[in-house]
Design an enzyme around this catalytic site. Structure first.
Site, mmCIF file in Angstrom:
data_model
loop_
_atom_site.group_PDB
_atom_site.id
_atom_site.type_symbol
_atom_site.label_atom_id
_atom_site.label_comp_id
_atom_site.label_asym_id
_atom_site.label_seq_id
_atom_site.Cartn_x
_atom_site.Cartn_y
_atom_site.Cartn_z
ATOM 1 N N ASP A 112 0.784 -1.153 0.068
ATOM 2 C CA ASP A 112 -0.012 -0.031 -0.010
ATOM 3 C C ASP A 112 0.949 1.263 -0.061
ATOM 4 O O ASP A 112 1.856 1.287 0.943
ATOM 5 C CB ASP A 112 -0.960 0.158 1.333
ATOM 6 N N ASP A 213 -3.081 4.713 -2.361
ATOM 7 C CA ASP A 213 -3.919 5.050 -1.540
ATOM 8 C C ASP A 213 -4.248 6.467 -1.932
ATOM 9 O O ASP A 213 -3.556 7.504 -2.008
ATOM 10 C CB ASP A 213 -3.646 4.943 -0.152
ATOM 11 N N GLU A 262 -6.342 3.956 -6.021
ATOM 12 C CA GLU A 262 -7.751 3.954 -5.271
ATOM 13 C C GLU A 262 -7.985 5.666 -5.983
ATOM 14 O O GLU A 262 -7.567 6.526 -5.724
ATOM 15 C CB GLU A 262 -7.476 4.137 -3.833
ATOM 16 N N HIS A 330 -11.248 -3.173 3.162
ATOM 17 C CA HIS A 330 -10.938 -2.751 4.600
ATOM 18 C C HIS A 330 -11.950 -1.526 4.877
ATOM 19 O O HIS A 330 -11.979 -1.173 6.037
ATOM 20 C CB HIS A 330 -9.365 -2.582 4.815
ATOM 21 N N ASP A 331 -12.334 -0.700 3.815
ATOM 22 C CA ASP A 331 -13.068 0.249 4.189
ATOM 23 C C ASP A 331 -14.646 0.228 3.976
ATOM 24 O O ASP A 331 -15.327 1.018 4.159
ATOM 25 C CB ASP A 331 -12.605 1.464 3.121
#
Length: 557
Positions: A112, A213, A262, A330-331
């Site tokens: 990430d 990210d 993302e 995860h979100d």
């Protein structure tokens, strides 16, 4: 070298660097995956222990959420040292051992990359806030302000102002997330140079790519920008961002890696610019399909919107670009709870839809065994800062505590962050001690060990779909076409090449429904390859119920 030879070499390199098109990914939230040292927190050696499990599932690469040094205000997305491992997860030696053992199993590792912001404990920011003339001052966004008069009224994703006032220098700094996550100033070439050096350091270490990210937020509008309809417009996919993305792309292209950005705020109409032949990344995560319906506090995912949104992205990237496919991460809450009824039938139906779309599928840890949302009964059980802030703001507005909790946790990120349920033992086999976040009590029946006692487990269905996808050219490169676009619960589509066609037919509800398929299909040449219920020949009119899924192949075209 002739033009023909150059073209052949370029095509060969392109094919070599497109390994991710044939791959299936697996996302690991390390804090919740597997605890190897009995402190209640997952770690790198826990991931190492479970590499054979991931190999058995059939995935090709692992995306690991942030493991860098961090104060953990936002669970690792507030980085204080990009080239150090957080002590909760282990050491750099542990990471290098994980990388080596994963590669020995032909599993790639994707890191990430968080470069929109740092932690307020990062050495750059600690220096930056000391004085107006500090050499690191322009590493971040500082503007003249007072406590009462901030530069503008923009709101952060986590609630409250995007500005935090600093009395030491009489200015405020900018942050689109928590105040402990100050945004980096990408206009400063020194900042970009430092970031690019760090990126090369990780790639030279041997990792296989990045999930980047919040990358669509690195460019900001002028501080006097007036918000009209979209409150995130001042820092979401703002014009000028392409200059920085081109620089990143130039570095990424030097390596045989995979990149996935993302990219919130990037609509499907612009997707090809981001992930097409001349795009910045191999693929991007879109957020358009995550629409909620229903009474506030009891919202579910919208099946019609899911179909419509995924169809738009499949169509927009049909000939130029590539999709990153996911239903949960995860979100987000668990997809089996968002789009289904927490049953194994719903899990298999959703898996069938996801794994056979065009693009690279990402499975989130626990999705392959049917992990569900957690039944939170108290705000003390929560960890996600945005959920807690939302709950407190509801109380301030006069909402009763019970209602505030229901509303706040309905779409909480903590649903997907509860520890992995490995087996029917204390704490679900995640740890021998009390975990950092509670384990769902349904670990007794929903766990990875069930794959060894149930031949028709959710795990085995994922395994079968992954194998089928990898063995079938049409399910990787075939053209996508949505059928029955207006049906409220049926997700039906075809994947077609010149030599064969596949039809995926899934009922995303328990209720019985009758569907009439197009009369343009030749119903005499279809063979059922996979089903989650009783075998059914493909017919123009069919009755479906109970989340049943069917996969048909036609080789007579």
């Amino acid at each position: 070298m002739s033009n023909t030879a150059v073209e052949v070499k370029q095509k060969t390199n392109l094919e070599k660097n497109s390994w991710w098109k044939n791959a299936v990914g697996y996302q690991i939230y390390p804090r919740s995956f597997k605890d190897s040292n009995h402190d209640g927190i997952g770690d790198l050696n826990g991931i190492r222990q479970k590499l054979p499990y991931l190999k058995e599932l059939g995935v090709d690469f692992i995306w690991i959420n942030p493991i860098y040094a961090s104060p953990n205000v936002d669970n690792g997305y507030d980085i204080s040292d990009y080239q150090a491992i957080h002590e909760d997860f282990g050491t750099m030696e542990d990471f290098q051992t994980l990388l080596k053992e994963a590669h020995e199993l032909d599993l790639k590792i994707i890191m990430d990359l968080v470069i929109n912001h740092t932690s307020d404990q990062h050495p750059w920011f600690l220096e930056s806030k000391k004085s107006l003339d500090n050499p690191y001052r322009d590493y971040y966004h500082w503007v003249d302000a007072t406590k009462e008069q901030l530069p503008n009224n923009w709101q952060s994703f986590f609630g409250g102002s995007t500005w935090t006032y600093c009395e030491t220098t009489g200015q405020a700094y900018f942050h689109v997330f928590a105040k402990e996550q100050p945004d980096l100033n990408w206009k400063n070439p020194r900042v970009r140079h430092e970031i690019y050096q760090m990126i090369r350091w990780w790639l030279d270490l041997g990792i296989d790519g990045f999930r980047i990210d919040a990358i669509s937020h690195i460019q900001k509008e002028p501080w006097h920008f007036k918000i009209t309809d979209n409150q995130w417009a001042p820092f979401m996919n703002v014009a000028g961002i392409e200059l920085y993305l081109e620089e990143l792309k130039a570095i990424f292209n030097e390596y045989n890696i995979m990149t996935v950005g993302e990219a919130s705020g990037v609509p499907h109409q612009e997707a090809a610019e981001w992930t097409g032949e001349n795009g910045y990344f191999n693929m991007i995560f879109e957020l358009e399909h995550c629409e909620r319906i229903g009474e506030i506090g009891r919202q579910k995912g919208s099946i019609p919107h899911l179909k419509h949104s995924l169809n738009q992205w499949q169509t927009s990237l049909a000939h130029n670009g590539w999709n990153a496919l996911y239903l949960e991460n995860h979100d987000t809450p668990r997809s089996i709870s968002v789009y289904g009824d927490d049953s194994s039938e719903a899990a298999k139906a959703l898996a069938t839809v996801l794994l056979l779309l065009k693009g690279t599928p990402f499975i989130y840890q626990g999705q392959e065994v049917g992990m569900t949302n957690y039944p939170f009964t108290s705000i003390e059980e929560l960890n996600a800062a945005d959920t807690i802030h939302f709950y407190q703001s509801l109380l301030t507005q006069g909402t009763m505590s019970k209602d505030a909790l229901a509303i706040a946790v309905n779409w909480s990120r903590d649903h997907s962050r509860t520890p992995f349920q490995w087996e029917n033992s204390l704490h679900g086999g995640f740890s021998t001690t009390e975990p950092w976040l509670k384990v769902n009590d349904n670990y007794q029946t929903i766990n990875a060990a069930q794959k060894d006692v149930e031949n028709n487990s959710i795990f085995h269905h994922y395994q079968t779909l992954i194998r089928l996808r990898k063995q079938t050219n049409a399910l990787i490169y075939g053209e996508f076409h949505l059928l029955l676009p207006d049906h409220p619960t049926i997700f039906c589509y075809t994947r077609t090449t010149d030599s064969e066609s596949w039809l995926i037919l899934v009922q995303l509800d328990r209720k019985q429904t009758t569907v009439t398929l197009p009369n343009t299909l030749d119903y005499s040449n279809w063979e059922e390859i996979l089903t989650t219920s009783d075998t059914k020949p493909l017919e123009q009119q069919m009755i479906l119920s109970d989340y049943e899924a069917h996969v048909y192949r036609n080789t007579g075209i």
